[in-house]
Design a protein around this motif. Structure first.
Motif, PDB file in Angstrom:
ATOM      1  N   ALA A   1       0.827  -1.207   0.000  1.00 15.96           N
ATOM      2  CA  ALA A   1       0.000   0.000   0.000  1.00 15.96           C
ATOM      3  C   ALA A   1       0.862   1.258   0.000  1.00 15.96           C
ATOM      4  O   ALA A   1       0.537   2.257   0.640  1.00 15.96           O
ATOM      5  CB  ALA A   1      -0.959   0.002   1.180  1.00 15.96           C
ATOM      6  N   GLY A   2       1.992   1.196  -0.716  1.00 14.99           N
ATOM      7  CA  GLY A   2       2.844   2.365  -0.865  1.00 14.99           C
ATOM      8  C   GLY A   2       3.787   2.631   0.287  1.00 14.99           C
ATOM      9  O   GLY A   2       4.524   3.619   0.264  1.00 14.99           O
ATOM     10  N   MET A   3       3.806   1.772   1.313  1.00 12.63           N
ATOM     11  CA  MET A   3       4.690   1.977   2.456  1.00 12.63           C
ATOM     12  C   MET A   3       5.387   0.663   2.811  1.00 12.63           C
ATOM     13  O   MET A   3       4.861  -0.417   2.541  1.00 12.63           O
ATOM     14  CB  MET A   3       3.909   2.506   3.663  1.00 12.63           C
ATOM     15  CG  MET A   3       3.238   3.841   3.410  1.00 12.63           C
ATOM     16  SD  MET A   3       2.465   4.532   4.878  1.00 12.63           S
ATOM     17  CE  MET A   3       3.913   5.091   5.789  1.00 12.63           C
ATOM     18  N   ALA A   4       6.568   0.790   3.405  1.00  7.85           N
ATOM     19  CA  ALA A   4       7.340  -0.398   3.745  1.00  7.85           C
ATOM     20  C   ALA A   4       6.698  -1.159   4.890  1.00  7.85           C
ATOM     21  O   ALA A   4       6.203  -0.572   5.848  1.00  7.85           O
ATOM     22  CB  ALA A   4       8.765  -0.013   4.120  1.00  7.85           C
ATOM     23  N   SER A   5       6.720  -2.470   4.774  1.00  9.46           N
ATOM     24  CA  SER A   5       6.301  -3.351   5.858  1.00  9.46           C
ATOM     25  C   SER A   5       7.496  -4.205   6.219  1.00  9.46           C
ATOM     26  O   SER A   5       7.999  -4.973   5.413  1.00  9.46           O
ATOM     27  CB  SER A   5       5.130  -4.233   5.423  1.00  9.46           C
ATOM     28  OG  SER A   5       4.799  -5.162   6.434  1.00  9.46           O
ATOM     29  N   GLY A   6       7.979  -4.067   7.434  1.00  7.22           N
ATOM     30  CA  GLY A   6       9.175  -4.774   7.840  1.00  7.22           C
ATOM     31  C   GLY A   6      10.430  -3.995   7.525  1.00  7.22           C
ATOM     32  O   GLY A   6      10.400  -2.939   6.900  1.00  7.22           O
ATOM     33  N   CYS A   7      11.562  -4.505   7.950  1.00  8.80           N
ATOM     34  CA  CYS A   7      12.833  -3.787   7.904  1.00  8.80           C
ATOM     35  C   CYS A   7      13.403  -3.704   6.493  1.00  8.80           C
ATOM     36  O   CYS A   7      13.658  -4.737   5.863  1.00  8.80           O
ATOM     37  CB  CYS A   7      13.841  -4.471   8.823  1.00  8.80           C
ATOM     38  SG  CYS A   7      15.441  -3.666   8.836  1.00  8.80           S
TER      39      CYS A   7
ATOM     40  N   MET B   1      -1.754  20.194   8.158  1.00  2.00           N
ATOM     41  CA  MET B   1      -2.781  20.344   7.122  1.00  2.00           C
ATOM     42  C   MET B   1      -3.734  19.157   7.059  1.00  2.00           C
ATOM     43  O   MET B   1      -4.922  19.314   6.789  1.00  2.00           O
ATOM     44  CB  MET B   1      -2.132  20.523   5.743  1.00  2.00           C
ATOM     45  CG  MET B   1      -1.464  21.854   5.504  1.00  2.00           C
ATOM     46  SD  MET B   1      -0.852  21.982   3.802  1.00  2.00           S
ATOM     47  CE  MET B   1      -2.393  21.891   2.870  1.00  2.00           C
ATOM     48  N   MET B   2      -3.213  17.974   7.328  1.00  2.47           N
ATOM     49  CA  MET B   2      -4.000  16.763   7.146  1.00  2.47           C
ATOM     50  C   MET B   2      -4.928  16.526   8.336  1.00  2.47           C
ATOM     51  O   MET B   2      -4.699  17.029   9.433  1.00  2.47           O
ATOM     52  CB  MET B   2      -3.069  15.562   6.974  1.00  2.47           C
ATOM     53  CG  MET B   2      -2.130  15.678   5.801  1.00  2.47           C
ATOM     54  SD  MET B   2      -3.001  15.861   4.224  1.00  2.47           S
ATOM     55  CE  MET B   2      -3.818  14.270   4.109  1.00  2.47           C
ATOM     56  N   PRO B   3      -5.986  15.726   8.134  1.00  2.00           N
ATOM     57  CA  PRO B   3      -6.850  15.355   9.261  1.00  2.00           C
ATOM     58  C   PRO B   3      -6.090  14.486  10.261  1.00  2.00           C
ATOM     59  O   PRO B   3      -5.085  13.861   9.919  1.00  2.00           O
ATOM     60  CB  PRO B   3      -7.985  14.555   8.602  1.00  2.00           C
ATOM     61  CG  PRO B   3      -7.899  14.851   7.145  1.00  2.00           C
ATOM     62  CD  PRO B   3      -6.477  15.164   6.850  1.00  2.00           C
ATOM     63  N   LYS B   4      -6.570  14.448  11.485  1.00  2.00           N
ATOM     64  CA  LYS B   4      -5.973  13.577  12.500  1.00  2.00           C
ATOM     65  C   LYS B   4      -6.150  12.123  12.084  1.00  2.00           C
ATOM     66  O   LYS B   4      -7.229  11.707  11.669  1.00  2.00           O
ATOM     67  CB  LYS B   4      -6.641  13.812  13.858  1.00  2.00           C
ATOM     68  CG  LYS B   4      -6.116  12.932  14.988  1.00  2.00           C
ATOM     69  CD  LYS B   4      -6.869  13.211  16.284  1.00  2.00           C
ATOM     70  CE  LYS B   4      -6.386  12.315  17.423  1.00  2.00           C
ATOM     71  NZ  LYS B   4      -6.679  10.896  17.197  1.00  2.00           N
ATOM     72  N   ALA B   5      -5.086  11.354  12.172  1.00  2.00           N
ATOM     73  CA  ALA B   5      -5.158   9.933  11.846  1.00  2.00           C
ATOM     74  C   ALA B   5      -5.959   9.209  12.922  1.00  2.00           C
ATOM     75  O   ALA B   5      -6.036   9.657  14.070  1.00  2.00           O
ATOM     76  CB  ALA B   5      -3.752   9.353  11.756  1.00  2.00           C
ATOM     77  N   PRO B   6      -6.544   8.071  12.575  1.00  2.00           N
ATOM     78  CA  PRO B   6      -7.299   7.310  13.588  1.00  2.00           C
ATOM     79  C   PRO B   6      -6.372   6.795  14.681  1.00  2.00           C
ATOM     80  O   PRO B   6      -5.164   6.635  14.481  1.00  2.00           O
ATOM     81  CB  PRO B   6      -7.911   6.165  12.778  1.00  2.00           C
ATOM     82  CG  PRO B   6      -7.055   6.039  11.561  1.00  2.00           C
ATOM     83  CD  PRO B   6      -6.577   7.413  11.250  1.00  2.00           C
TER      84      PRO B   6
ATOM     85  N   GLU C   1      -9.231  -0.633   6.261  1.00  2.00           N
ATOM     86  CA  GLU C   1      -8.498  -0.376   5.023  1.00  2.00           C
ATOM     87  C   GLU C   1      -6.987  -0.394   5.237  1.00  2.00           C
ATOM     88  O   GLU C   1      -6.223  -0.234   4.282  1.00  2.00           O
ATOM     89  CB  GLU C   1      -8.920   0.972   4.433  1.00  2.00           C
ATOM     90  CG  GLU C   1     -10.360   1.050   3.950  1.00  2.00           C
ATOM     91  CD  GLU C   1     -11.353   1.176   5.102  1.00  2.00           C
ATOM     92  OE1 GLU C   1     -10.950   1.697   6.181  1.00  2.00           O
ATOM     93  OE2 GLU C   1     -12.507   0.746   4.936  1.00  2.00           O
ATOM     94  N   ASN C   2      -6.547  -0.572   6.473  1.00  2.00           N
ATOM     95  CA  ASN C   2      -5.121  -0.528   6.806  1.00  2.00           C
ATOM     96  C   ASN C   2      -4.757  -1.739   7.678  1.00  2.00           C
ATOM     97  O   ASN C   2      -4.329  -1.610   8.813  1.00  2.00           O
ATOM     98  CB  ASN C   2      -4.822   0.795   7.545  1.00  2.00           C
ATOM     99  CG  ASN C   2      -3.382   0.935   7.987  1.00  2.00           C
ATOM    100  OD1 ASN C   2      -3.111   1.504   9.041  1.00  2.00           O
ATOM    101  ND2 ASN C   2      -2.432   0.450   7.204  1.00  2.00           N
ATOM    102  N   PRO C   3      -4.885  -2.956   7.104  1.00  2.00           N
ATOM    103  CA  PRO C   3      -4.670  -4.162   7.914  1.00  2.00           C
ATOM    104  C   PRO C   3      -3.186  -4.457   8.140  1.00  2.00           C
ATOM    105  O   PRO C   3      -2.322  -4.008   7.392  1.00  2.00           O
ATOM    106  CB  PRO C   3      -5.320  -5.255   7.065  1.00  2.00           C
ATOM    107  CG  PRO C   3      -5.120  -4.778   5.652  1.00  2.00           C
ATOM    108  CD  PRO C   3      -5.278  -3.282   5.714  1.00  2.00           C
ATOM    109  N   TRP C   4      -2.912  -5.235   9.178  1.00  2.00           N
ATOM    110  CA  TRP C   4      -1.578  -5.790   9.381  1.00  2.00           C
ATOM    111  C   TRP C   4      -1.267  -6.700   8.199  1.00  2.00           C
ATOM    112  O   TRP C   4      -2.172  -7.382   7.686  1.00  2.00           O
ATOM    113  CB  TRP C   4      -1.596  -6.604  10.680  1.00  2.00           C
ATOM    114  CG  TRP C   4      -0.316  -7.329  10.969  1.00  2.00           C
ATOM    115  CD1 TRP C   4       0.736  -6.880  11.678  1.00  2.00           C
ATOM    116  CD2 TRP C   4       0.043  -8.640  10.516  1.00  2.00           C
ATOM    117  NE1 TRP C   4       1.730  -7.820  11.722  1.00  2.00           N
ATOM    118  CE2 TRP C   4       1.326  -8.916  11.006  1.00  2.00           C
ATOM    119  CE3 TRP C   4      -0.582  -9.612   9.738  1.00  2.00           C
ATOM    120  CZ2 TRP C   4       1.996 -10.105  10.749  1.00  2.00           C
ATOM    121  CZ3 TRP C   4       0.072 -10.803   9.478  1.00  2.00           C
ATOM    122  CH2 TRP C   4       1.346 -11.040   9.981  1.00  2.00           C
ATOM    123  N   PRO C   5       0.001  -6.755   7.680  1.00  2.00           N
ATOM    124  CA  PRO C   5       1.207  -6.119   8.204  1.00  2.00           C
ATOM    125  C   PRO C   5       1.573  -4.802   7.535  1.00  2.00           C
ATOM    126  O   PRO C   5       2.749  -4.446   7.503  1.00  2.00           O
ATOM    127  CB  PRO C   5       2.269  -7.185   7.923  1.00  2.00           C
ATOM    128  CG  PRO C   5       1.852  -7.755   6.589  1.00  2.00           C
ATOM    129  CD  PRO C   5       0.339  -7.748   6.610  1.00  2.00           C
TER     130      PRO C   5
END
Length: 496
Positions: free
Chosen positions: A61-67, A324-329, A335-339
């Motif tokens: 999802a566009g971001m790193a998962s794990g090292c 600028m952005m809304p507060k994150a949950p 929509e943002n499951p592990w991992p």
């Protein structure tokens, strides 16, 4: 790995911290780490999970998962549990040149992808890493080990941040003669002047630099390559060049009154603070003093948080952080499951300190600057803010618009702009004639580090854009591998 039932028997424990109102009195690291016996039990919590996402470094999802360094996490967690600290250090150093840095400043991508974290608390991997490297220094495992054979090849690394240092460390271990050029008065790049002392004490950076010098790396400070030091001279004297100058061009805020006295970029604020601390314990007054002042910080990221903590330590009257952005949950959404990396609200040390001192969270979300207000002498006296609403446009893309009538004015004598960076310093790229991409970073082929100029390579934020220390280290290692192969026709340097 670890004890098969350890994750069920032992609760996650991490280091304690000095209370906020105590730690704001100094600029030292403020965590109190677990004794070795308890840390070993944290290693026991590592499961034999079969698929160690912790070390994967995958993009989800566009971001790193794990090292991103693919650290051998289950292996050295197991070795910590068994008390084999020397072998744990050897496995840790196999993939990570600088665990003394990452164990302090990395956001722990490994932990956020830990299988234990799927239904409970993840393994305290970052603190296991800290325990390993500090034990290694205490017991002589991390001492200098110069290469036994030299190749005679000379490499110049421009920039001494984590990418440049990682590249230099790898190439020196291979036997090449490495010189690192740094424009500041001390080597270390953002490790030295970009990260405040309470997150990473500079004695820790200096400790590692001393080891690298003893192993044969040469550091040249006060060398502004592209201005004071000519690129043509370096190209003539060195077999290869690595450009690792970071993404040091800060993003500005364009609003009426921007020329008011009292508006600074966060990078200048933090650098001046650390330099004055190191040079004179602030007695030289060569820093941006926030004592008794209303401070507004534009930017909600880690750099903004560092500005909050630094301003508080100087005794600011108030501090507000604009986002600028809304507060994150507060917890993961469906929509943002592990991992995947958890896109949740994080309250960091600076914000914790502001809450303890002033009684409220310093952050204002969905807010931007409408105007900087000046007094008759041109000094900043306040900031006009306006609220934003985020909505999808006709193409489905999210965008913001100002909410009419939502303006508010806050007192401010200091504004710190921490709105990110726009790319590398262009004059360095121009001096070597390397091409830049549309983002202002040095252009290479996909997954490559060789530039369009013969014998010139690149690494780190200058190549990939503003990112994490752990990504910079990986880039430095990969760039070193490419350089070594170009020099020798093959390479024995591992990426992982």
């Amino acid at each position: 790995m670890g004890k098969p039932t350890g994750f069920m028997e032992y609760e996650r424990k991490t280091s304690g911290a000095e209370p906020p109102k105590e730690r704001i009195r100094h600029f030292r690291e403020f965590h109190v780490h677990l004794p070795k016996s308890e840390q070993q039990l944290q290693g026991a919590r590592c499961m034999d999970c079969g698929v160690p996402f912790c070390q994967s470094g995958m993009m989800l999802a566009g971001m790193a998962s794990g090292c991103p360094l693919h650290n051998l996490v289950p292996e050295w967690n197991d070795l910590v549990y068994r008390g084999n600290w020397e072998q744990a250090y050897n496995r840790l150093k196999k993939t990570n040149n600088f665990p003394e840095f990452t164990s302090r400043v990395c956001p722990a991508l490994c932990e956020n992808a830990c299988t234990c974290g799927l239904t409970g608390e993840p393994v305290a991997t970052k603190e296991n890493e800290y325990a390993i490297i500090e034990y290694a220094y205490e017991n002589g495992y991390a001492k200098a080990r110069p290469p036994r054979v030299r190749t005679g090849k000379k490499v110049a690394v421009i920039g001494s941040g984590p990418a440049g240092l990682a590249a230099a460390d790898q190439l020196n271990k291979r036997g090449h003669l490495v010189t690192v050029f740094e424009r500041s008065d001390r080597p270390g790049g953002l490790l030295m002047y970009g990260i405040p002392n309470m997150k990473l004490e500079k004695s820790i950076v200096e400790r590692k630099l001393k080891v690298m010098e003893e192993e044969g790396v040469t550091f040249v400070t006060g060398a502004n390559v592209g201005k004071d030091v000519k690129a043509a001279k370096l190209l003539k004297e060195y077999d290869r060049i690595i450009l690792a100058c970071g993404a040091a061009r800060p993003r500005d805020i364009k609003a009426p009154g921007r020329d008011a006295e009292g508006i600074y970029f966060a990078v200048d604020f933090l650098a001046a603070n650390t330099k004055s601390l190191l040079d004179a314990q602030f007695s030289d007054r060569k820093y941006i003093d926030t004592k008794g002042k209303d401070v507004i910080i534009i930017g909600g990221g880690d750099t903004g948080n560092d500005c909050v903590g630094t301003a508080i330590r100087h005794g600011c009257k108030s501090v507000t952080q604009i986002e600028m952005m809304p507060k994150a949950p507060d917890v993961r959404t469906e929509e943002n499951p592990w991992p995947q990396w958890p896109r949740v609200c994080k309250t960091d040390y600076g914000q914790e300190e502001a809450i303890a001192l002033f009684g409220h969270d310093p952050r204002l979300y969905e807010t931007t600057v409408k105007e900087f207000l000046k007094d008759k002498n041109g000094r900043l006296k306040g900031v006009k803010l306006i609220k934003l609403r985020w909505e999808k446009d006709e193409t489905g893309r999210m965008g913001s618009r100002e909410i009419a009538g939502s303006e508010q004015i806050l007192d401010a004598q200091i504004v710190l702009i921490a709105a990110g960076f726009l790319g590398s310093e262009k004059y360095v790229a121009d001096a070597f004639g390397v091409a830049l991409n549309e983002r202002g970073n040095v252009s290479t082929g996909p997954g490559a580090y060789r530039t369009n100029v013969e014998n010139v390579f690149t690494a780190g934020d200058m190549h990939r854009g503003q990112s994490l220390v752990v990504w910079a280290i990986r880039e430095g290692r990969e760039s070193a591998r490419a350089v070594d192969e170009s020099l020798m026709g093959y390479t024995s340097l591992g990426i992982q």
